[in-house]
Design a protein around this motif. Sequence first.
Motif, PDB file in Angstrom:
ATOM      1  N   ASN A 145       0.949  -1.807  -0.295  1.00 49.49           N
ATOM      2  CA  ASN A 145      -0.109   0.045   0.212  1.00 49.49           C
ATOM      3  C   ASN A 145       0.992   0.775   0.205  1.00 49.49           C
ATOM      4  O   ASN A 145       0.581   2.464  -0.774  1.00 49.49           O
ATOM      5  CB  ASN A 145      -0.931   0.070   0.846  1.00 49.49           C
ATOM      6  N   ASP A 146       1.628   1.563   0.923  1.00 52.06           N
ATOM      7  CA  ASP A 146       2.684   2.575   0.565  1.00 52.06           C
ATOM      8  C   ASP A 146       3.245   2.482  -0.206  1.00 52.06           C
ATOM      9  O   ASP A 146       3.932   3.192  -0.761  1.00 52.06           O
ATOM     10  CB  ASP A 146       3.523   2.495   2.004  1.00 52.06           C
ATOM     11  N   VAL A 147       4.044   1.143  -0.850  1.00 52.67           N
ATOM     12  CA  VAL A 147       4.982   1.509  -2.224  1.00 52.67           C
ATOM     13  C   VAL A 147       3.611   2.439  -3.208  1.00 52.67           C
ATOM     14  O   VAL A 147       4.107   2.578  -4.279  1.00 52.67           O
ATOM     15  CB  VAL A 147       5.265  -0.078  -2.468  1.00 52.67           C
ATOM     16  N   ILE A 148       2.738   1.629  -3.068  1.00 52.81           N
ATOM     17  CA  ILE A 148       1.819   2.210  -4.074  1.00 52.81           C
ATOM     18  C   ILE A 148       1.591   3.632  -4.137  1.00 52.81           C
ATOM     19  O   ILE A 148       1.036   4.747  -4.945  1.00 52.81           O
ATOM     20  CB  ILE A 148       0.645   1.708  -4.882  1.00 52.81           C
ATOM     21  N   ILE A 149       1.668   4.213  -3.501  1.00 53.68           N
ATOM     22  CA  ILE A 149       1.283   5.090  -2.525  1.00 53.68           C
ATOM     23  C   ILE A 149       2.635   6.544  -2.553  1.00 53.68           C
ATOM     24  O   ILE A 149       3.036   7.638  -4.109  1.00 53.68           O
ATOM     25  CB  ILE A 149       1.278   5.859  -1.280  1.00 53.68           C
ATOM     26  N   ARG A 150       3.885   6.119  -2.800  1.00 56.20           N
ATOM     27  CA  ARG A 150       4.321   6.726  -3.072  1.00 56.20           C
ATOM     28  C   ARG A 150       5.037   6.695  -4.469  1.00 56.20           C
ATOM     29  O   ARG A 150       5.763   7.525  -5.072  1.00 56.20           O
ATOM     30  CB  ARG A 150       6.153   5.753  -2.356  1.00 56.20           C
ATOM     31  N   ALA A 151       4.014   5.562  -5.708  1.00 56.20           N
ATOM     32  CA  ALA A 151       5.175   5.304  -6.575  1.00 56.20           C
ATOM     33  C   ALA A 151       3.711   6.633  -7.592  1.00 56.20           C
ATOM     34  O   ALA A 151       4.348   7.246  -7.791  1.00 56.20           O
ATOM     35  CB  ALA A 151       4.088   3.436  -7.238  1.00 56.20           C
ATOM     36  N   CYS A 152       2.524   5.877  -6.804  1.00 55.24           N
ATOM     37  CA  CYS A 152       1.626   7.457  -7.557  1.00 55.24           C
ATOM     38  C   CYS A 152       1.479   9.062  -7.158  1.00 55.24           C
ATOM     39  O   CYS A 152       2.152   9.931  -7.703  1.00 55.24           O
ATOM     40  CB  CYS A 152       0.439   7.644  -6.598  1.00 55.24           C
ATOM     41  N   ASN A 153       2.361   9.071  -5.850  1.00 55.28           N
ATOM     42  CA  ASN A 153       3.383  10.315  -6.022  1.00 55.28           C
ATOM     43  C   ASN A 153       4.526  10.893  -6.696  1.00 55.28           C
ATOM     44  O   ASN A 153       4.656  12.455  -6.943  1.00 55.28           O
ATOM     45  CB  ASN A 153       3.899  10.119  -4.526  1.00 55.28           C
ATOM     46  N   LYS A 154       5.277  10.138  -7.399  1.00 54.56           N
ATOM     47  CA  LYS A 154       6.111  10.578  -8.157  1.00 54.56           C
ATOM     48  C   LYS A 154       5.614  10.714  -9.897  1.00 54.56           C
ATOM     49  O   LYS A 154       5.612  11.224 -10.297  1.00 54.56           O
ATOM     50  CB  LYS A 154       6.984   8.918  -8.493  1.00 54.56           C
ATOM     51  N   CYS A 155       4.041   9.722  -9.803  1.00 57.06           N
ATOM     52  CA  CYS A 155       3.616  10.347 -11.728  1.00 57.06           C
ATOM     53  C   CYS A 155       3.118  11.459 -10.857  1.00 57.06           C
ATOM     54  O   CYS A 155       2.692  12.627 -11.702  1.00 57.06           O
ATOM     55  CB  CYS A 155       2.820   9.199 -11.533  1.00 57.06           C
TER      56      CYS A 155
END
Length: 161
Positions: free
Chosen positions: A111-121
């Motif tokens: 969940n945290d990984v997806i949130i961080r990846a979305c924050n990059k995009c």
Amino acid sequence: MLKLTQMQEEFRDAIGRLLEKSTDQPSTSSDTLDLLNEPCESTEDLEGLCSRLQDPAYRKKMIRYLSLQGGGSLGDAVRRMLRKIGSNSLWTEYSFKGRKGKLSFEGLPINDVIIRACNKCYPEAKCQEIEDMIAVTLKHAPHRGRTNNQASHQETLEKEA
């Protein structure tokens, strides 16, 4: 002439720094291909993935890999990321908060990984918006599975006729 020589030296230094920086970055070819060969099919597969995310280097590569999935909108990016991580049948077993007898997605490291990846995009996206998109995607997973199964069943019936 002195100014040109100075500019040439600065240019060489800048190229050298860029080359050093690019070798420090994880490559997008073989490293990222090894991250997810195929989507997780079971909760055990997902737990294995989550345990591998304890390694900071692997976690960083996963964030980079998922951020490269892109999408036209935040919701599309979340759906693409979840599709890469797990199958639709896996996501039918999860809800964001873990209600109605389902497993909780909120507490998983992915969940945290997806949130961080979305924050990059999407740097302007708030954490709550991303979590809402994940929740909606998980909520509709059972319906997507049914429509895909119904469509393939319909195609089978048409071929038999």
